[in-house]
Scaffold this motif. Structure first.
Motif: not given
Length: 131
Positions: A50-69
């Motif tokens: 659960e902790a790893q899935a949440r961190q992975t999704m947070e990293n994905l969300k952050h990356t998408l936001e950095c790309a302007g999405g």
């Protein structure tokens, strides 16, 4: 005449990898990224799937936001886990981050990752704003 395709790295601020890679690149309006459960120090988070899935999704969300999405720009996610029993937990966490219409998705069971302590990795493709 062959058209040239330019690949542009996305500045995410995620810890620099020792491997020769970028956390995310954009080409022709498509974002390509692979995310793992690392924290700001570059360490794989403790606490199980659960902790790893949440961190992975947070990293994905952050990356998408950095790309302007954002999460709504996510078109496809390929979820890799080391144990089929982890999928219900990953699905629950994933469902907290995506909304309808859902991105295309696949889940794959693998024997392991480059970092032995990792339990999940997500490869994702998203639409990015045109320059």
């Amino acid at each position: 005449m062959t058209e040239s395709i330019t690949t542009t790295p996305i500045a995410t601020g995620l810890p620099q990898s020792k491997a020769p890679l970028e956390w995310a690149v954009s080409a022709n309006g498509i974002l390509f990224t692979a995310q793992i459960p690392i924290d700001a120090s570059g360490q794989v988070v403790a606490g199980g799937i659960e902790a790893q899935a949440r961190q992975t999704m947070e990293n994905l969300k952050h990356t998408l936001e950095c790309a302007g999405g954002g999460m709504a720009s996510l078109a496809q996610a390929l979820i890799y886990v080391t144990d089929r029993a982890h999928l219900p937990v990953v699905n629950q966490v994933y469902g907290e981050y995506v909304t309808q219409p859902y991105p295309n998705r696949a889940a794959i069971i693998v024997s392991g990752f480059a970092r032995e302590e990792m339990l999940v990795e997500i490869v994702a493709y998203a639409a990015t704003p045109h320059p």
